[in-house]
Design an enzyme around this catalytic site. Structure first.
Site, mmCIF file in Angstrom:
data_model
loop_
_atom_site.group_PDB
_atom_site.id
_atom_site.type_symbol
_atom_site.label_atom_id
_atom_site.label_comp_id
_atom_site.label_asym_id
_atom_site.label_seq_id
_atom_site.Cartn_x
_atom_site.Cartn_y
_atom_site.Cartn_z
ATOM 1 N N ASP A 128 47.622 57.382 4.796
ATOM 2 C CA ASP A 128 48.479 56.204 4.651
ATOM 3 C C ASP A 128 49.549 56.449 3.583
ATOM 4 O O ASP A 128 50.718 56.104 3.774
ATOM 5 C CB ASP A 128 47.635 54.974 4.289
ATOM 6 C CG ASP A 128 46.690 54.568 5.419
ATOM 7 O OD1 ASP A 128 47.150 54.481 6.576
ATOM 8 O OD2 ASP A 128 45.495 54.360 5.157
ATOM 9 N N GLY A 134 44.448 52.206 9.479
ATOM 10 C CA GLY A 134 43.723 52.486 10.708
ATOM 11 C C GLY A 134 43.213 51.220 11.353
ATOM 12 O O GLY A 134 43.085 50.177 10.705
ATOM 13 N N SER A 135 42.893 51.301 12.634
ATOM 14 C CA SER A 135 42.246 50.193 13.333
ATOM 15 C C SER A 135 40.745 50.220 13.052
ATOM 16 O O SER A 135 40.217 51.183 12.506
ATOM 17 C CB SER A 135 42.498 50.306 14.838
ATOM 18 O OG SER A 135 43.854 50.048 15.120
ATOM 19 N N GLY A 136 40.063 49.136 13.431
ATOM 20 C CA GLY A 136 38.624 49.070 13.253
ATOM 21 C C GLY A 136 38.211 48.206 12.077
ATOM 22 O O GLY A 136 37.026 48.147 11.750
ATOM 23 N N HIS A 137 39.159 47.531 11.453
ATOM 24 C CA HIS A 137 38.856 46.711 10.275
ATOM 25 C C HIS A 137 39.146 45.233 10.512
ATOM 26 O O HIS A 137 39.290 44.475 9.552
ATOM 27 C CB HIS A 137 39.682 47.188 9.078
ATOM 28 C CG HIS A 137 39.520 48.627 8.726
ATOM 29 N ND1 HIS A 137 38.316 49.134 8.299
ATOM 30 C CD2 HIS A 137 40.391 49.672 8.741
ATOM 31 C CE1 HIS A 137 38.468 50.437 8.046
ATOM 32 N NE2 HIS A 137 39.711 50.783 8.323
ATOM 33 N N HIS A 188 35.217 53.150 5.569
ATOM 34 C CA HIS A 188 35.156 54.134 6.645
ATOM 35 C C HIS A 188 33.859 54.926 6.558
ATOM 36 O O HIS A 188 33.750 56.024 7.107
ATOM 37 C CB HIS A 188 36.332 55.114 6.559
ATOM 38 C CG HIS A 188 37.646 54.449 6.424
ATOM 39 N ND1 HIS A 188 38.218 54.176 5.205
ATOM 40 C CD2 HIS A 188 38.496 53.958 7.352
ATOM 41 C CE1 HIS A 188 39.370 53.567 5.396
ATOM 42 N NE2 HIS A 188 39.559 53.419 6.694
#
Lengths: 336, 336
Positions: B111, B55-58, B220
């Site tokens: 994932d 996911g994005s945001g890391h 998360h």
């Protein structure tokens, strides 16, 4: 207060301990209280030494820019407080390789006072000193009084260009001239979304209601030029870039370095949104982004917000940006 | 919400636009929707390709580790959401240099599902695939079920070691063996001080009262193992390190890599306070910090907090840490 700290009184000294522990090949302490830090290979004989300094709380600001092709030493003050003239003098003596020492720091009252005192003390010890005071914050004074402006993230370019000049063996006059040019060619504007909490005070330096932003804020929470409802990333970039580019007045076709800097709590993702719009504006103005820097370069503890810096380039400055530089913190820009 | 964004719906795509604009010499898009990004020099003929994703945001997590001596490609999901199998397949095809492709990603349901699907699709196209699922988060499952653990900041070491092995021309089996060893030798524990706000949701993923911390939190916001009053930096480091070192059970005299990672909003200063105590604990345990990494390596948007990762080293892994690696984001460790 959401801080991972021990004792506010020893906050800065513990950080310095940790840096010396983590990076002994990079820095060493120049004095007993460890508030003067220099490159591990200092002094470099026959090379100009560069000393910076300022308050703590801006990492990687100041001490992160001691390294190869960057500054030779740093005097480390308490959080948001100037280092003492004695600490600056210790750094000066430790980097002095016989070719003189350049002082480069932001335009804040305490820093100016203490660096000037240190300069007198160094003179008395036979060390040639020149000084460049950094003044890139467009929001902090009008163009007619540009010398009164504060120094903010533009310091990265001043350190990089002056450091490269010193590393290749330029004279003190030359290093000072180049550093002054880098500063004169830089413009920065910031935006804050939340205040900073000083460890010793335990409360915010100013209040900013949730959902508001402050345009033109300084890196110690100095008041900006406009406060209002939080705008979109594109709108913020428009506001910052318009003032930067109007003030810079770069000629059509000019090549620019673009730095989008995080103030502490703002994610890298959001910095790239600002970069995207800023780069578009530069292109639309008939200018070119020749170098890109995005990340945390000069922070204000846990302040949410960002700043944008633009430096007008010429062949001399581009060659200096291109020269090798290394510290555990310095993140090289990307050449377009 | 204190976010510098435009439209939450286009948040990820705008970031990718910006990355491609800022760093064209580094990455290129492998597919039309630009959610598969690969090294600008991909495919490297005769070299194993490494594909990660998540996911994005890391950031710099996942896409920041595409580069020389690191991963070859990345599939980019929405915020905190898995990329699709098609996106993973596009990255796979674009990095395939004929020597096979290694999938390396964190152990999260979406994932695992999508990488497994992509693996079947790649097999059908005649590309050899091996997979290493990363499981370094000590807090997420007991040692008896270590394979159920989540993957967090230990990914940095997995990417670095596998990437160096691929770059020097190791076979797919060798790169997979090395990557699995790096993962097996890593232990991570995190602490959260504030929640993350998803751009699309506009509200926190969980609540954490001011003055409290959550030990063992995931990247998360997955629940940790303990919630309570915020402790000192030393006390937090003690808690995290005790669980890490007990679980790792490194032999006396062992050499370790130590990574103190910021989750987003925590200043670099505070990370160094954690580093200081963690390094002391390692020394007191008769172990050696051989490599130090401090900074933001894998984040959770604007979450305040940090994680500590320890990797048990051997000569093979140390040589791989020492190999060149470069991306605009990867910050090299310092060798003691």
């Amino acid at each position: 207060m959401k801080k991972i700290i021990n004792n506010p009184e020893t906050f800065v000294d513990e950080i310095i301990d940790a840096l010396l522990l983590a990076h002994p090949k990079w820095i060493k302490a120049a004095n007993a209280d460890k508030r003067a830090l220099v490159r591990a290979d200092a002094p470099k004989q026959g090379r100009v030494g560069i000393v910076t300094g300022g308050g703590s709380g801006h990492m990687p600001g100041f001490l992160g820019y001691v390294g190869e092709g960057l500054c030779g030493g740093v005097a480390v003050g308490n959080v948001f407080s100037s280092p003492s003239s004695e600490q600056i003098l210790e750094a000066t003596k430790a980097v002095n390789g016989g070719a003189g020492v350049l002082y480069v720091y932001g335009n804040y009252g305490g820093d100016v006072l203490n660096f000037d005192l240190a300069s007198d003390l160094a003179d008395a010890e036979g060390i040639d000193i020149k000084t460049v005071v950094l003044t890139d914050d467009v929001a902090s004074a009008p163009k007619e009084r540009a010398a009164d402006r504060r120094g903010v993230a533009g310091m990265v370019f001043a350190f990089k260009c002056a450091g490269a000049a010193a590393e290749r063996g330029d004279s003190l006059d030359e290093v000072a001239r180049i550093c002054a040019k880098a500063n004169a060619n830089c413009r920065t504007m910031g935006v804050g979304l939340s205040p900073t909490i000083l460890p010793a005070a335990g409360k915010p330096t100013f209040t900013l209601p949730d959902g508001e932003m402050e345009i033109g804020i300084g890196i110690h929470g100095e008041p900006g030029t406009h406060r209002g409802a939080l705008q979109s990333a594109d709108s913020i970039a428009d506001t910052l870039m318009r003032q930067i580019l109007d003030d810079l007045a770069a000629p059509k076709g000019a090549r620019l370095a673009l730095l989008v800097n995080g103030l502490g709590a703002t994610p890298l993702e959001e910095l790239y949104l600002l970069y995207r719009r800023a780069a578009k504006i530069i292109g639309d103005d008939g200018l070119t982004v020749a170098w890109s820097y995005v990340g945390e370069y000069v922070t204000s503890l846990e302040m949410a917000g960002a700043s944008i810096t633009v430096m007008l380039l010429d062949d001399e400055l581009e060659a200096l940006l291109d020269a090798p530089a290394h510290s555990p913190f310095f993140r090289e820009g990307t050449r377009a």
